[in-house]
Enzyme design. Structure first.
Site, short mmCIF file in Angstrom:
data_model
loop_
_atom_site.label_atom_id
_atom_site.label_comp_id
_atom_site.label_asym_id
_atom_site.label_seq_id
_atom_site.Cartn_x
_atom_site.Cartn_y
_atom_site.Cartn_z
N ARG A 73 16.88 20.07 1.67
CA ARG A 73 15.96 20.14 0.56
C ARG A 73 16.55 20.90 -0.44
O ARG A 73 16.31 20.96 -1.90
CB ARG A 73 14.65 20.55 0.85
CG ARG A 73 13.58 20.85 -0.13
CD ARG A 73 11.99 20.62 0.14
NE ARG A 73 11.75 21.34 1.31
CZ ARG A 73 11.53 22.50 1.34
NH1 ARG A 73 11.53 23.29 0.54
NH2 ARG A 73 11.24 23.11 2.89
N LYS A 101 16.76 3.79 -13.74
CA LYS A 101 16.96 2.99 -14.73
C LYS A 101 18.57 2.56 -14.82
O LYS A 101 19.32 2.07 -13.89
CB LYS A 101 16.27 3.41 -16.09
CG LYS A 101 15.12 3.92 -15.85
CD LYS A 101 14.12 2.85 -15.46
CE LYS A 101 12.66 3.05 -14.83
NZ LYS A 101 12.07 4.39 -15.11
N TYR A 122 6.47 8.39 -22.02
CA TYR A 122 6.36 7.31 -20.86
C TYR A 122 4.84 7.72 -20.27
O TYR A 122 4.50 8.74 -20.34
CB TYR A 122 7.46 7.45 -19.94
CG TYR A 122 6.99 7.10 -18.52
CD1 TYR A 122 6.70 5.74 -18.46
CD2 TYR A 122 7.20 7.89 -17.57
CE1 TYR A 122 6.17 5.10 -17.17
CE2 TYR A 122 6.87 7.45 -16.14
CZ TYR A 122 6.26 6.06 -16.02
OH TYR A 122 5.87 5.52 -14.89
N ASP A 151 14.31 13.76 -22.63
CA ASP A 151 14.51 12.88 -21.77
C ASP A 151 15.48 11.67 -22.36
O ASP A 151 15.15 11.00 -23.38
CB ASP A 151 13.01 12.15 -21.40
CG ASP A 151 13.07 10.96 -20.43
OD1 ASP A 151 13.97 10.32 -20.21
OD2 ASP A 151 12.01 10.88 -19.87
#
Ligand code: 7XF
Length: 409
Positions: free
Chosen positions: A59, A209, A112, A184
């Site tokens: 983690r 993406k 978004y 972003d």
């Protein structure tokens, strides 16, 4: 390896990974171990205290994750980077680390859908206020800044309507006020735009993406200063979201990155041709693509983007039903959300990616309910245009369409 003198295409293949440190393996090993053994309690204690760089628990990072992060930091031109389990994992890990109850965020109007939903339904519940403004007019930013403002947030180009924000202009203002500026950069990737070199503090991506590029993984990236990234990793990611990427997705993303520059060049080339075709069509009301001369922010696009990208937004003449009929008539271009894949993908934001907005919010946030968003893929350009052509003819002239464009015909 010092990479400053190497070109992007070379760095995307080599940065952050030395085969000679890994038995000569060209492809980095996949580390799937959740935990890492210490030689002694003291070594473990020092690792937890940050006094050595021994791996602890995945983690907090693994060797393969670190190689990928070094590559991404190199490409974004940042001191450090963090990869996460999704783009939303990157955005939420970063923002939870930077704000607390009582703080304010200023965000651009178009975002978004899930980012908007996180702001509206997530952050607000915990006492963080998000104020929206049209950041394409940075001259009005100062009047929105209060002593509680901690962060300015934007996408550029924005999802789904391709609005640009002048990153250098906003960065200047945020620096004068001691506020963080987060961009972003999903639609551009570091191949087309580097917000940090334009003055932004933090960059986030949905790596699902273009960075991955093949629609076979979900991942995210945060890039920025070493100090910010340490905080985001040790607090936002480790304690708040736990949005940790798997070793297998690290490997897929590392592989996808190796062809980023080649894919992006072709995405841009194809998108330019599709945009020009749509722009000439009598059935199309509006095309928003940064590479068109008539694009309202064409000058800004040239200033901050190396190429106009693979995404475009457009509106048909006609209503929502005709827009849907057009999408339903396409044979090759697939009706799907996501973007940046090898396949051309089209979707109707008001029904899909931006369905988190109410009808009123769509209008207020400059997202037309009849807008279509196209992610232009890597198929042959003639086939992509032929598919659009037959679907338009079918909707507007009652043509029977061309089923031969379906690979399943
Ligand atoms: O968590 P994800 O990897 O899906 O990334 C979230 C995200 C963050 N920023 C931008 C600009 C995005 O476009 C996305 C994801 N967008 C997809 C889309 O617009 O098609 C998600 C499908 S609902």
């Amino acid at each position: 390896m010092k990479n400053k003198h190497l070109h992007f295409a070379t760095r995307t293949i080599h940065a952050g990974y030395d085969p000679h440190q890994n038995h000569g393996a060209l492809t980095p090993p996949i580390h799937t171990s959740s935990t890492f053994a210490f030689n002694t309690v003291e070594q473990g204690g020092d690792a937890f205290a940050g006094e050595n760089d021994h791996y602890i628990y995945s983690r907090l990072g693994t060797p393969s994750q670190q190689q990928l992060e070094q590559r991404l930091a190199d490409l974004e031109g940042s001191e450090a980077a963090l990869v996460t389990a999704s783009g939303m994992g990157a955005i939420t890990s970063a923002i939870w680390s930077l704000v607390q109850a009582g703080d304010e965020i200023i965000a651009d109007k178009s975002l978004y859908g899930c980012t908007f939903s996180f702001f509206e339904h997530g952050l607000k519940k915990f006492g963080v206020t998000v104020n929206y403004m049209d950041l394409s007019k940075p001259q009005f930013l100062t009047e929105h800044i209060t002593k509680r403002t901690k962060l300015v947030y934007t996408e550029s180009p924005s999802n789904p309507n391709m609005r640009l924000v002048d990153i250098a202009a906003v960065a200047d203002i945020t620096r004068q006020h001691g506020i963080k500026f987060m961009v972003d950069n999903t639609f551009c990737t570091p191949y087309l735009q580097n917000p940090i070199s334009l003055g932004a503090h933090i960059v986030v991506h949905s790596a699902t993406k273009y960075l991955g590029g093949h629609g076979d993984l979900i991942a995210g990236v945060v890039a920025g200063s070493a100090e910010d990234l340490l905080h985001i990793r040790q607090f936002g990611l480790k304690d708040m979201t736990g949005a940790v990427i798997s070793g297998h997705d690290v490997a897929l993303l590392m592989r996808g990155l190796k062809t980023l520059h080649v894919r992006m060049d072709r995405h841009c080339e194809n998108a330019q041709k599709v945009a020009e075709y749509l722009n000439e069509s009598p059935y199309i009301k509006q095309v928003d693509y940064p590479g068109l001369n008539g694009f309202s922010q064409a000058e800004l696009a040239k200033k901050q983007m190396r190429q106009p990208g693979g995404m475009l937004a457009f509106e048909l003449q006609g209503d929502r039903a005709q827009a849907a009929a057009f999408v339903n008539q396409l044979q090759l271009i697939l009706c799907a959300v996501s973007l940046g894949d090898t396949e051309s993908l089209i979707q109707h934001p008001a029904s899909m990616t931006h369905s988190t907005y109410t009808e009123e919010e769509l209008i207020a946030h400059l997202i037309s309910p009849t807008l279509l968003r196209l992610s232009v893929g890597l198929e042959h350009i003639d086939d992509i245009i032929a598919d659009i052509d037959q679907a338009l003819e079918s909707v507007f002239n009652g043509g029977s369409g061309n089923k031969e464009l379906s690979v399943f015909a």
